[in-house]
Each structure stands twice: as C-alpha cells, then as structure tokens.
Design a protein around this motif. Structure first.
Motif, short mmCIF file in Angstrom:
data_model
loop_
_atom_site.label_atom_id
_atom_site.label_comp_id
_atom_site.label_asym_id
_atom_site.label_seq_id
_atom_site.Cartn_x
_atom_site.Cartn_y
_atom_site.Cartn_z
N ARG A 1 0.65 6.41 -6.98
CA ARG A 1 -0.16 7.04 -7.90
C ARG A 1 -0.28 8.72 -7.48
O ARG A 1 -2.25 9.29 -7.84
CB ARG A 1 -1.75 6.78 -8.29
N ARG A 2 0.10 9.13 -6.68
CA ARG A 2 -0.46 11.01 -5.43
C ARG A 2 1.03 11.10 -5.87
O ARG A 2 2.54 11.08 -6.13
CB ARG A 2 0.24 10.21 -4.26
N TRP B 1 -1.47 5.90 4.73
CA TRP B 1 -0.09 4.72 4.51
C TRP B 1 1.52 5.48 4.65
O TRP B 1 1.88 5.63 4.96
CB TRP B 1 -0.36 4.06 2.70
N ILE B 2 0.88 7.08 3.49
CA ILE B 2 3.14 7.89 3.39
C ILE B 2 2.11 8.26 4.51
O ILE B 2 4.08 8.11 4.92
CB ILE B 2 2.07 8.71 2.18
N ARG C 1 1.64 1.73 -3.39
CA ARG C 1 0.83 1.77 -4.64
C ARG C 1 0.42 3.57 -4.24
O ARG C 1 -0.27 4.40 -4.45
CB ARG C 1 -0.47 1.11 -4.27
N ALA C 2 0.38 4.10 -3.18
CA ALA C 2 0.08 5.28 -2.67
C ALA C 2 1.04 6.19 -3.13
O ALA C 2 0.81 7.54 -3.76
CB ALA C 2 0.13 5.42 -1.28
N SER D 1 -6.93 6.87 2.19
CA SER D 1 -5.91 6.12 1.94
C SER D 1 -4.72 6.04 2.02
O SER D 1 -4.09 5.56 2.72
CB SER D 1 -6.70 4.80 1.50
N ASP D 2 -4.66 6.57 0.86
CA ASP D 2 -3.22 6.90 0.43
C ASP D 2 -1.61 7.46 1.47
O ASP D 2 -1.56 7.48 1.78
CB ASP D 2 -2.94 7.23 -0.53
N GLY E 1 -7.89 5.65 -8.04
CA GLY E 1 -7.86 6.43 -6.63
C GLY E 1 -8.31 7.35 -6.49
O GLY E 1 -7.85 7.89 -5.87
N PRO F 1 0.32 -1.29 -0.09
CA PRO F 1 -0.18 -0.29 -0.37
C PRO F 1 0.78 1.77 0.01
O PRO F 1 0.33 2.31 -0.61
CB PRO F 1 -0.63 -0.13 1.27
N ALA G 1 -10.20 7.05 -1.28
CA ALA G 1 -8.79 5.66 -1.80
C ALA G 1 -8.15 7.62 -1.25
O ALA G 1 -6.59 6.90 -0.69
CB ALA G 1 -8.89 5.81 -3.04
N ARG G 2 -7.93 9.01 -1.82
CA ARG G 2 -7.23 9.59 -1.07
C ARG G 2 -6.61 9.65 -0.15
O ARG G 2 -5.36 9.99 1.11
CB ARG G 2 -7.50 10.84 -1.95
#
Length: 504
Positions: A69-70, A280-281, A65-66, A276-277, A268, A62, A273-274
């Motif tokens: 896509r960010r 995680w970051i 992935r974050a 969640s990312d 996302g 995760p 989704a934003r």
C-alpha cells in the motif's frame, strides 16, 4: 521425439531420486533403530522449523502489507532485493549474521553499551535468526504477490462503503492471508527441516542438532547407513505431512477478476499508519542489508590473506557450479511441462546427503568414490536446483507450445529446428534467470562435499568452514566475500546474458 526426450529425462530424474535411496537401504540391510539422540534431534528440528516458519510468516505480514500500500522511490529495488537470499550462499549469510549478532557484533556491542544482556547467536536462537533471514523475504514475496493480485475494484468498493481499516482488513485482507499463509508456512517449514549448513555452523553443540546434521554425523563419523536412511525417511515423511496439512488449510475462494488496474489503496492514509509502514519497511531492509554490508566491510582486508588452498577451492566451486548449471538446463528443457515440475518436487524433499551417499555406493564397484566427490556434488546440486528451474521455465515453455506448436507442425519443423528457432529464443530470459539461480545455488552449497571431499578437492564453502573451525576468522571473512562476489557475479552474468539474447 520431444515426448521421448521428456520421458527419458523423467526416467533419469526418477532413477537418480530413488536409486541412491534404495542403494543406501540395501547396503544398510534395511531401516535401523532410532536412538535417544536421534529423537532429540527430531524434536529440535521440528521446534526450530516451526519457530522459523512462524516468525518468518508473522513478520512478513506487516512488511508485505506496507509494501503493497505504499509507493516510494527505490521500492522496486527493495522488492527485487528480497530475492537476494535465494542466491546468497548460506555460509556467507552466516558470516554476516555472526558479524551482526555475534559476541563481537554490532548488536551485542550496542546492548553492552546500554548495560543490557547479550544475544547468543549459537544454539536455537542463532538457527532461528538465520532461517528467518533466509525465509522472511520468501514469505514477503508470496504475500506481496497475493496482495497485488487483489482487484482494485474491491478497494474502491470498500472506500465507497466507508469501511473502517479494521473492516477492510477482515473483509479483504484476512481471507487472503488465510488462503496464503498455510502454504507459505509449509514451504518454509520444509526448507528449515532440511537445514544443514546453518545448524552445522550455528548449532553450538549436540542439543542443537537437526535431522540433516544427524544424518551427516551418522555417515561421516559412524558410517551407520541404516540409521541415516531411517532418519532420511522420517524427514521425508515430515515434509510430505507438512505439505498435506498446508493443502488442507489453504482452501478458500479468491476475489474474482478485475480490470487489471493498479490497486490504489484508500486505507492506511493516517499518520500513524504511514509511520508504522515506514518502520516495518526500514526494519526489513536493515535486516537484509546489514549482514551483507558487514560481509563486504570485514571481508575486504581478508582478501589479501587468502592462500593457494582457498583459490584452488574457488576454482573447484566454479567448476561445480558450471557443471551443475549445464546438467540442470539439459534436464529442465525437456521436463518444462506441468507434470515434469510436479515430478521434480521430490528432489527437494529428500536429503542430499543420502542422495550423495547412494551415488557413491553405486559408483564404488567401478571407481574410487572420493575421486568422484566433485562430479557427484555437481550432479546432486543440479538435481536439487531442478524444481526451481522448472518453476521458472515451465510457464514460458507452455505458452510457446500453445502459440507456435500448430504452426511448427504445419511447416513440418524438425525437433532440432523447433528448439533452435522457436523454443530457445523465447526462453532466453527465463533461461538466463534459471541458469543464474542454479549457478549461484551450486556455488554456495555445503552439502555432499562435506561428506567425502579431502583438502585437495574442497570447494569454497567447505574451505570457509575449515577456516572458521581453525579460528582464522579474518581469512574466513575474505573467503566469504570472495564467495559472495563469485555467486552474485555468476547470477548477474547468466541473467544479463539471457536478457541480451532476448533483445536480439
């Protein structure tokens, strides 16, 4: 001439890798029996390595992935920070983790305030937490690179087909993970197999003994070389087995090539989704930054408590780091070829304690081995850092040969002129990074020196471990901060020097 130099360097590498092991086996009279305690250490080693690799890879998915896509302010700095554990001295990281998760740490203080049970940093929990701290960034970097290599056209096609987030994951991201995760798991598993300083500091007793620590105990306290050699061979077999399994599981086709566009993501984009990312970051960043921040905060007052022994140990560590860097660079330049990089992989699969002991046995008829503790430590550190240096230098060296070898032959350049005018200027940047990495790794190593050094020849990591063992925690925190400053200072100095030379 260049080929002869490469063959000579390869011969020295093979001799220094295999010769000490043969010396230990000959001195021991062959392999020895494995005791019940050794089997328990083997089980604990496999369990902690498997758990550490599993948690590192599972949490990396995760986070990578974050990051893939960010786009946000400071993203580049955060991604660069993920390389910090590679140069962070193990004993410094352990001090930071103790400050965060120890009995008097921030986490346990918060849990006690909430009326919840405390976390025990010692034993299996502590070893796994420390290994995840070191290897989570490695797994993130491996997966993030794979995500960024996905052609942007695949995401554009997924958006035009209006694939759901789950369909995008199963059709694009899961095949990528299936191809990359086994290799990442195997690399982390092998790194954790050879764990020494983490188990020595956070093991907490005989029930949390790794194979590498058992080798140290067999040599340091029992001088049972036969058992140590047997355990080293078992450890090597486990590492090779993990690599073979990963090779079998990592098969799979890629996604082809694209137009090298930035992989814009249409998936996302929802609020959940934003959030969640971002979570995680933030969690990954805090997990990396908090221990380092605590090392700085708790170590600053301890700098004034450092005695002459600690400063002498710091000088020994600097000398070992500089010598290791020079030796590693002298080895890496002629071996910076694909076959040389493959040959050097054997260096990280063999116990450095066995290598150091073998070298001492070879030197014993000629010199006092204990007087050679620091030179042997420098040699072993150079050998252990060689695979990393070759992975950095080999691509640039291969490109330089492909671009300029014919021109050099036409101009009839001598090997010295080729090295001075062509190779070294174009290897300045990777050479600066490789030398900085080697110096930082050698500066923080707690391996061979723990076997043979006396107080007059202790390095700074060994001095920190001694201060912790005598419950001088504030002085140990100050020494840890000093080690952190010196390690990062060497890395920045060599890396910046490489960049300046490249720009000149």
């Amino acid at each position: 001439m260049a080929r002869a130099t490469a063959l000579c360097a390869a011969g020295m590498l093979a001799a220094l890798t295999l010769g000490p092991i043969v010396a230990v086996l000959v001195r021991a009279g062959g392999p020895g029996a494995v005791s019940a305690a050794d089997l328990a250490a083997l089980r604990f080693t496999i369990v902690q390595a498997a758990l550490s690799a599993t948690f590192s890879c599972a949490l990396a998915v995760p986070v990578a992935r974050a990051l893939a896509r960010r786009r946000f302010v400071g993203r580049g700095a955060l991604v660069a920070l993920l390389g910090a554990p590679f140069i962070l001295p193990v004993i410094v990281a352990v001090m930071g983790l103790i400050a965060l998760f120890g009995q008097a740490g921030l986490v346990n203080g918060a849990l006690a305030a909430l009326g919840l049970p405390r976390i025990d940093i010692y034993g299996l929990h502590g070893v796994v937490i420390a290994h995840v701290f070191f290897n989570l960034p490695l797994a993130v970097r491996i997966l993030l690179q794979g995500w960024l290599d996905l052609p942007a056209e695949r995401f554009r096609l997924a958006a035009s087909l209006r694939l759901t987030p789950w369909a995008t994951f199963t059709q694009l991201e899961w095949p990528l993970l299936r191809r990359l995760l086994p290799g990442a798991f195997a690399v982390i598993f092998v790194i954790c197999l050879t764990s020494f300083a983490v188990a020595l500091t956070l093991g907490g007793g005989p029930r949390a003994t790794t194979v590498e620590l058992a080798i140290y105990q067999a040599m340091r306290f029992d001088f049972d070389l036969s058992r140590a050699a047997t355990l080293a061979l078992i450890q090597l077999a486990l590492a090779l087995g993990a690599g073979w399994v990963a090779l079998r599981l990592s098969r799979g086709a890629g996604f082809g090539t694209g137009l090298d566009r930035l992989p814009l993501r249409w998936d996302g984009q929802g609020r959940a989704a934003r959030l969640s990312d971002a979570a995680w970051i933030a969690l990954a960043g805090a997990f990396l930054l908090l221990p380092l921040g605590l090392v700085v905060l708790r170590g600053a007052p301890g700098l004034a408590l450092l005695g002459a022994d600690t400063w002498r140990a710091a000088g020994h560590s600097l000398a070992v780091a500089l010598a290791s860097t020079a030796l590693c660079l002298a080895w890496a330049l002629p071996l910076a070829r694909p076959r040389g990089a493959l040959l050097s992989l054997a260096a990280i699969a063999i116990s450095p304690l066995v290598l150091g002991t073998g070298l001492f046995l070879i030197l014993r008829p000629f010199v006092n081995p204990f007087a050679m503790a620091l030179p042997v430590t420098a040699l072993v550190n150079a050998l252990m850092a060689l695979p990393f240096a070759l992975r950095i230098l080999t691509p640039a060296a291969a490109a330089t040969r492909a671009d300029y070898a014919r021109l050099a032959a036409t101009l009839r350049m001598t090997p010295a002129a080729w090295l001075r005018l062509v190779m070294l200027p174009r290897l300045a940047r990777p050479m600066g990074f490789a030398t900085g990495l080697t110096a930082a790794l050698a500066m923080g190593d707690l391996g061979v020196i723990a076997l043979f050094a006396d107080p007059q020849r202790a390095t700074l990591p060994l001095q920190i471990y001694g201060l912790m063992g005598s419950y001088q925690m504030q002085a140990a925190s100050g020494a840890a901060l000093l080690l952190l400053i010196l390690s990062f200072g060497l890395f920045v100095l060599f890396d910046r020097g490489g960049r300046i030379r490249a720009a000149a």
